[in-house]
Design a protein around this motif. Structure first.
Motif, mmCIF file in Angstrom:
data_model
loop_
_atom_site.group_PDB
_atom_site.id
_atom_site.type_symbol
_atom_site.label_atom_id
_atom_site.label_comp_id
_atom_site.label_asym_id
_atom_site.label_seq_id
_atom_site.Cartn_x
_atom_site.Cartn_y
_atom_site.Cartn_z
ATOM 1 N N LEU A 97 11.031 4.002 5.315
ATOM 2 C CA LEU A 97 9.675 3.927 5.574
ATOM 3 C C LEU A 97 8.527 4.891 4.805
ATOM 4 O O LEU A 97 7.567 4.454 4.671
ATOM 5 C CB LEU A 97 9.405 3.981 7.047
ATOM 6 N N GLY A 98 9.071 6.185 4.736
ATOM 7 C CA GLY A 98 8.281 7.135 3.983
ATOM 8 C C GLY A 98 8.226 6.711 2.722
ATOM 9 O O GLY A 98 7.026 6.718 2.027
ATOM 10 N N HIS A 99 9.014 6.372 1.817
ATOM 11 C CA HIS A 99 8.791 5.610 0.419
ATOM 12 C C HIS A 99 7.922 4.162 0.545
ATOM 13 O O HIS A 99 7.040 4.220 -0.311
ATOM 14 C CB HIS A 99 10.092 5.332 0.065
ATOM 15 N N TYR A 100 8.109 3.440 1.632
ATOM 16 C CA TYR A 100 7.323 2.343 1.753
ATOM 17 C C TYR A 100 5.759 2.541 1.667
ATOM 18 O O TYR A 100 4.983 2.100 1.170
ATOM 19 C CB TYR A 100 7.806 1.583 3.033
ATOM 20 N N VAL A 101 5.374 3.348 2.652
ATOM 21 C CA VAL A 101 3.904 3.742 2.662
ATOM 22 C C VAL A 101 3.381 4.769 1.903
ATOM 23 O O VAL A 101 2.343 4.628 1.354
ATOM 24 C CB VAL A 101 3.526 4.156 4.067
ATOM 25 N N GLY A 102 4.613 5.671 1.171
ATOM 26 C CA GLY A 102 4.147 6.342 0.317
ATOM 27 C C GLY A 102 3.545 6.102 -1.106
ATOM 28 O O GLY A 102 2.964 6.312 -1.704
ATOM 29 N N SER A 103 4.768 5.186 -1.509
ATOM 30 C CA SER A 103 4.617 4.664 -2.650
ATOM 31 C C SER A 103 4.730 3.179 -3.254
ATOM 32 O O SER A 103 4.127 2.533 -4.124
ATOM 33 C CB SER A 103 5.554 5.430 -3.719
ATOM 34 N N LEU A 104 5.516 2.617 -2.504
ATOM 35 C CA LEU A 104 6.074 1.113 -2.761
ATOM 36 C C LEU A 104 5.004 0.172 -2.526
ATOM 37 O O LEU A 104 4.716 -0.762 -3.279
ATOM 38 C CB LEU A 104 7.269 0.860 -1.606
ATOM 39 N N LYS A 105 4.305 0.431 -1.340
ATOM 40 C CA LYS A 105 3.019 -0.637 -1.351
ATOM 41 C C LYS A 105 2.106 -0.406 -2.515
ATOM 42 O O LYS A 105 1.482 -1.295 -2.862
ATOM 43 C CB LYS A 105 2.443 -0.389 -0.049
ATOM 44 N N GLN A 106 1.971 0.881 -2.690
ATOM 45 C CA GLN A 106 0.681 1.008 -3.667
ATOM 46 C C GLN A 106 1.412 0.420 -5.052
ATOM 47 O O GLN A 106 0.501 -0.205 -5.829
ATOM 48 C CB GLN A 106 0.704 2.687 -3.838
ATOM 49 N N ARG A 107 2.551 0.615 -5.395
ATOM 50 C CA ARG A 107 3.119 0.119 -6.733
ATOM 51 C C ARG A 107 3.032 -1.517 -6.858
ATOM 52 O O ARG A 107 2.665 -2.051 -7.748
ATOM 53 C CB ARG A 107 4.569 0.324 -6.891
ATOM 54 N N VAL A 108 3.130 -2.200 -5.537
ATOM 55 C CA VAL A 108 2.892 -3.483 -5.466
ATOM 56 C C VAL A 108 1.625 -3.893 -6.188
ATOM 57 O O VAL A 108 1.343 -4.967 -6.715
ATOM 58 C CB VAL A 108 3.365 -4.179 -3.896
ATOM 59 N N SER A 109 0.593 -3.090 -5.630
ATOM 60 C CA SER A 109 -0.803 -3.301 -5.853
ATOM 61 C C SER A 109 -1.109 -3.144 -7.333
ATOM 62 O O SER A 109 -1.635 -3.958 -8.132
ATOM 63 C CB SER A 109 -1.835 -2.506 -4.930
ATOM 64 N N LEU A 110 -0.471 -1.896 -7.634
ATOM 65 C CA LEU A 110 -0.627 -1.539 -9.113
ATOM 66 C C LEU A 110 -0.415 -2.299 -10.132
ATOM 67 O O LEU A 110 -0.790 -2.551 -11.120
ATOM 68 C CB LEU A 110 -0.092 -0.053 -9.248
ATOM 69 N N GLN A 111 0.834 -2.944 -9.666
ATOM 70 C CA GLN A 111 1.615 -4.185 -11.077
ATOM 71 C C GLN A 111 0.682 -4.953 -11.320
ATOM 72 O O GLN A 111 0.995 -5.521 -12.451
ATOM 73 C CB GLN A 111 2.914 -4.471 -10.300
ATOM 74 N N HIS A 112 -0.398 -5.276 -10.615
ATOM 75 C CA HIS A 112 -1.138 -6.545 -10.891
ATOM 76 C C HIS A 112 -2.253 -6.077 -11.710
ATOM 77 O O HIS A 112 -3.143 -6.859 -12.504
ATOM 78 C CB HIS A 112 -1.846 -7.040 -9.637
ATOM 79 N N ILE A 113 -2.458 -4.712 -12.125
ATOM 80 C CA ILE A 113 -3.536 -4.116 -12.914
ATOM 81 C C ILE A 113 -2.921 -3.454 -14.208
ATOM 82 O O ILE A 113 -3.867 -3.336 -15.159
ATOM 83 C CB ILE A 113 -4.471 -3.028 -12.003
ATOM 84 N N HIS A 114 -2.115 -2.626 -13.703
ATOM 85 C CA HIS A 114 -1.415 -1.737 -14.929
ATOM 86 C C HIS A 114 -0.223 -2.133 -15.433
ATOM 87 O O HIS A 114 0.612 -2.913 -15.028
ATOM 88 C CB HIS A 114 -1.243 -0.281 -14.492
ATOM 89 N N ASN A 115 0.191 -1.444 -16.764
ATOM 90 C CA ASN A 115 1.439 -1.453 -17.280
ATOM 91 C C ASN A 115 2.382 -0.644 -16.576
ATOM 92 O O ASN A 115 2.419 0.789 -17.080
ATOM 93 C CB ASN A 115 1.171 -1.195 -18.750
ATOM 94 N N GLN A 116 3.178 -0.899 -15.632
ATOM 95 C CA GLN A 116 3.939 -0.010 -14.890
ATOM 96 C C GLN A 116 5.309 -0.144 -15.093
ATOM 97 O O GLN A 116 5.887 -1.285 -15.101
ATOM 98 C CB GLN A 116 3.651 -0.528 -13.375
#
Length: 354
Positions: free
Chosen positions: A39-58
């Motif tokens: 869960l620490g990974h989930y709130v700390g980075s994973l949810k953010q990555r899901v959003s960022l992938q629609h905007i950036h070259n990730q």
């Protein structure tokens, strides 16, 4: 490439940061393949990555080589978790058609860049790195620290520059790593007499660190104080039941403290109804609300949130060939992307002679 050592509590906007993320950037992030994500990974980075992938070259790097820096004596801890980490990515919504997922050990460019850069960084500089110093202390390495662990800031610089990343999602504790990366970039550009590598910027979360379920130490699967994304209903129930609350809240009618109360920290992080959580806090502080009831609310919340992730994760792990194909495809794309940077670095040292 490990960018999640800070586990963060999610704010209302998961792409929220101290940087403007509306303009497309080259993003590199990743996780050590030393265990399933929690869960620490989930709130700390994973949810953010899901959003960022629609905007950036990730690009997401499954950091198996970094995992070996302190697990070389037990390599199966790393190799057995590579596909677990990939399954976790896909289960939370990382889309391999939008985000490149690659395996660190299968990118030879990274090792070669690390060797070049290691000639530009002193041992004294590495030992001054506060993140490295802290980890040496936490792991009680002393002078027996593996050389690969000590030089990790250099290998992370290789990761970042190989992709010419401009934006790197990190926790505050990783900022010294990016400072080291940019020092190397400036040295290389100075040697080249022109800019061949990009300096990177940190993408900082607006959130705070998510504590372990026992409230005592860093969240860790090995310490039994984390809730994995694939946790069973029974494991979730047991974890919530054992959570640290207010030790002075002995009777239901007594007023309780929400500060430092892990149950309320997790409710703030995960419950969809912030107003309801505020009402619970007010009731708890006045007295008349038992810890059993607050834990019941939290458990219901976590069970509902993790059930589809667990089910999706199980489906993915039942088709490991698909996971390997996704990893192979992303790694091949990454090999091609990183070759240009290696050529430019070799050129600086006059080694493109064959």
């Amino acid at each position: 490439m490990n960018t999640n050592s800070k586990s963060h509590i999610d704010s209302n906007n998961n792409t929220g940061s101290k940087n403007n993320t509306n303009k497309p950037e080259i993003i590199l992030t990743g996780d050590r393949a030393t265990g399933p994500l929690h869960l620490g990974h989930y709130v700390g980075s994973l949810k953010q990555r899901v959003s960022l992938q629609h905007i950036h070259n990730q690009t997401i790097l499954v950091a198996d080589m970094q995992g070996l820096t302190d697990n070389a004596h037990n390599p199966s801890k790393v190799s057995s978790n590579i596909l677990n980490v990939v399954a976790d990515y896909l289960a939370v919504g990382i889309d391999p058609t939008k985000t490149t997922i690659c395996l660190q050990s299968q990118l030879p460019v990274l090792a070669e860049l690390t060797m070049f850069y290691s000639n530009l960084v002193s041992i004294a500089r590495l030992e001054r790195n506060p993140t490295v110093k802290s980890e040496i202390q936490n792991k009680a390495f002393g002078r027996s620290i593996p050389a690969g662990f000590l030089t990790y800031p250099i290998s992370q610089a290789a990761d970042i520059t190989a992709f010419n990343a401009t934006l790197v999602p990190v926790g505050d504790d990783q900022l010294p790593m990016l400072e080291q990366t940019n020092e190397i970039v400036r040295k290389m550009n100075s040697l080249a007499g022109k800019p061949i590598l990009n300096e990177c910027r940190p993408l900082l979360s607006n959130a705070s660190r998510l504590p372990s379920t026992d409230g005592k130490s860093k969240m860790s699967k090995s310490m039994g104080n984390a809730i994995n994304l694939g946790a069973t209903e029974k494991e979730i129930r047991a974890a919530v039941k054992s959570m640290y609350t207010d030790p002075n809240h002995l009777r239901i009618e007594d007023p309780g403290k929400v500060e430092g109360n892990i149950v309320f920290t997790y409710l703030d992080a995960f419950h969809a109804d912030a107003n309801y959580v505020s009402q619970l806090k007010e009731h708890y502080q006045k007295g008349g609300l038992g810890d059993g009831q607050t834990k019941k609310v939290l458990e219901e919340c976590l069970q509902e949130m993790l059930r589809p992730i667990r089910e999706r994760r199980s489906e993915l792990l039942n088709d490991k060939a698909q996971l390997i194909d996704i990893l192979r495809s992303g790694t091949q794309v990454s090999r091609e992307r990183t070759q240009k940077v290696l050529f430019d670095v070799r050129e600086v040292f006059g080694l493109n002679i064959l």
